[in-house]
Design an enzyme around this catalytic site. Sequence first.
Site, PDB file in Angstrom:
ATOM      1  N   HIS A 178       2.132   4.794  -2.785  1.00  0.00           N
ATOM      2  CA  HIS A 178       2.653   6.132  -3.105  1.00  0.00           C
ATOM      3  C   HIS A 178       3.900   6.077  -3.977  1.00  0.00           C
ATOM      4  O   HIS A 178       4.607   7.065  -4.113  1.00  0.00           O
ATOM      5  CB  HIS A 178       2.917   6.927  -1.826  1.00  0.00           C
ATOM      6  CG  HIS A 178       1.667   7.224  -1.043  1.00  0.00           C
ATOM      7  ND1 HIS A 178       1.667   7.941   0.124  1.00  0.00           N
ATOM      8  CD2 HIS A 178       0.367   6.894  -1.283  1.00  0.00           C
ATOM      9  CE1 HIS A 178       0.408   8.031   0.579  1.00  0.00           C
ATOM     10  NE2 HIS A 178      -0.377   7.400  -0.255  1.00  0.00           N
ATOM     11  N   ASP A 201       1.121   3.359   1.682  1.00  0.00           N
ATOM     12  CA  ASP A 201       2.124   4.428   1.592  1.00  0.00           C
ATOM     13  C   ASP A 201       3.149   4.032   0.526  1.00  0.00           C
ATOM     14  O   ASP A 201       2.805   3.327  -0.410  1.00  0.00           O
ATOM     15  CB  ASP A 201       2.736   4.661   2.983  1.00  0.00           C
ATOM     16  CG  ASP A 201       3.239   6.087   3.163  1.00  0.00           C
ATOM     17  OD1 ASP A 201       3.913   6.592   2.250  1.00  0.00           O
ATOM     18  OD2 ASP A 201       2.975   6.700   4.213  1.00  0.00           O
TER      19      ASP A 201
END
Length: 401
Positions: free
Chosen positions: A245, A222
């Site tokens: 991310h 993430d």
Amino acid sequence: MGLNSSFGIILVPFFFLFFIDATRVLPPKLFDVRNYGAIADGKTYNTEAFLKAWKDACAYHGRSRFYIAPGTFLLGSVTFEGQCKGSMAFILKGTLKAPTEHSKFSTATWISFRYLDDFTVKGGGYLDGQGKFAWPYNDCSKNSNCGPLPVSMSFDFVNNSRIHHLKSINSKNTHFSIFACYNLDINKVRITAPEDSPNTDGIRIGHSRKIKISSTVIGTGDDCISMLYGSEDIEISNVACGPGHGISVGSLGRSHEEEYVSRISVKNSSFIGTQNGLRIKTWSPSLYSLASDMNFEDISMNNVRNPIVIDQQYCPFPPCGIWGHSSSSAVQIKNVKFRNIWGTSNSKVAIVLKCSGLMPCQDIELRDINLVYNGPGGRATSLCFNVKGSAYGKQLPPPCF
Ligand SMILES: *[C@@H]1O[C@H](CO)[C@@H](O)[C@H](O)[C@H]1NC(C)=O
Ligand SMILES: *[C@@H]1O[C@H](CO)[C@@H](O)[C@H](O)[C@H]1NC(C)=O
């Protein structure tokens, strides 16, 4: 008698000097968890032994070192609390291994530090979150009764402290959470989890001030770093992010009205194969908030899908209009500078600035941008909604305002 009294006069000042500096001059006292019954066999639960060692180390007047020798120590969920009597270091030489049975990890954090001042975590060892045993339980997008999986290491209400030379692998959820902290210095940390591991943010910061992150390598499933409501004076430099991310501010505006985000800087950092690079995200609709004074400078993008993103229409599970009247974000984004950003974009729209119709972005600066798209369909482009800003120097893609 004359002799005695003159000795007294000479000795008293020396005695005081020694006494005052004793806690700095004396070597730190070691509290080795093995002396409290901890066993490095990778299968004995060491939670009780660690807590006993912590209790003594924390109560020691002077510099104390909570020491974890090389070897693999299985550790259940544990909270280490202050306030402690002196300066305290948590020295991890070995590996801490998290539980793998579901009944043992239904807690919010695995290792938690709270109410500490002048605290150090270091030692070069590993936190092994054993995430692969937990990731299948991450079903919150489908199951509303889902329990959160534990964060590997959390710092709550910790001031004037340092985290360095530490490695975190395969966290079940976020690797490091920083909440309500002041003046933390994080450097030379290495964070690793597979690209497809769910919600494994690298470092998540909320409600904290004066946090410095440098010389850190993060590859995870993430966000590499996420800064949530109430993050102020955050300085990030020399960070390599990927996979992951990207580095993000937000999502803002869902709760915590008027907990502002400001004075964020990300410098001399690189993104390699990430989903996003630099991203600011707010819910739509949202509560009122402000995200201002951010500086992103000297950043390289290597094969990044969305290098620069402002998204004020964040609504992952629509409809999001639970506040009724307006479907626009009420988070004001202001004074954000992107300077000297170069490299390759994995999508044609290299810059997306989707600001709020209710609160257009103000003072956005793009300076010396060089983002190349090598795929089909021509050169990189940019996309804007509701942006007020200015562009200077080289601009590839051409600016949209
Ligand atoms: C941390 O600092 C805040 C004020 O900045 C203070 O209220 C709090 O008591 C401090 N916590 C510790 C553990 O020293
Ligand atoms: C920028 O980052 C590179 C590579 O990570 C490093 O070698 C260099 O020292 C950094 N420069 C500054 C000014 O910190």
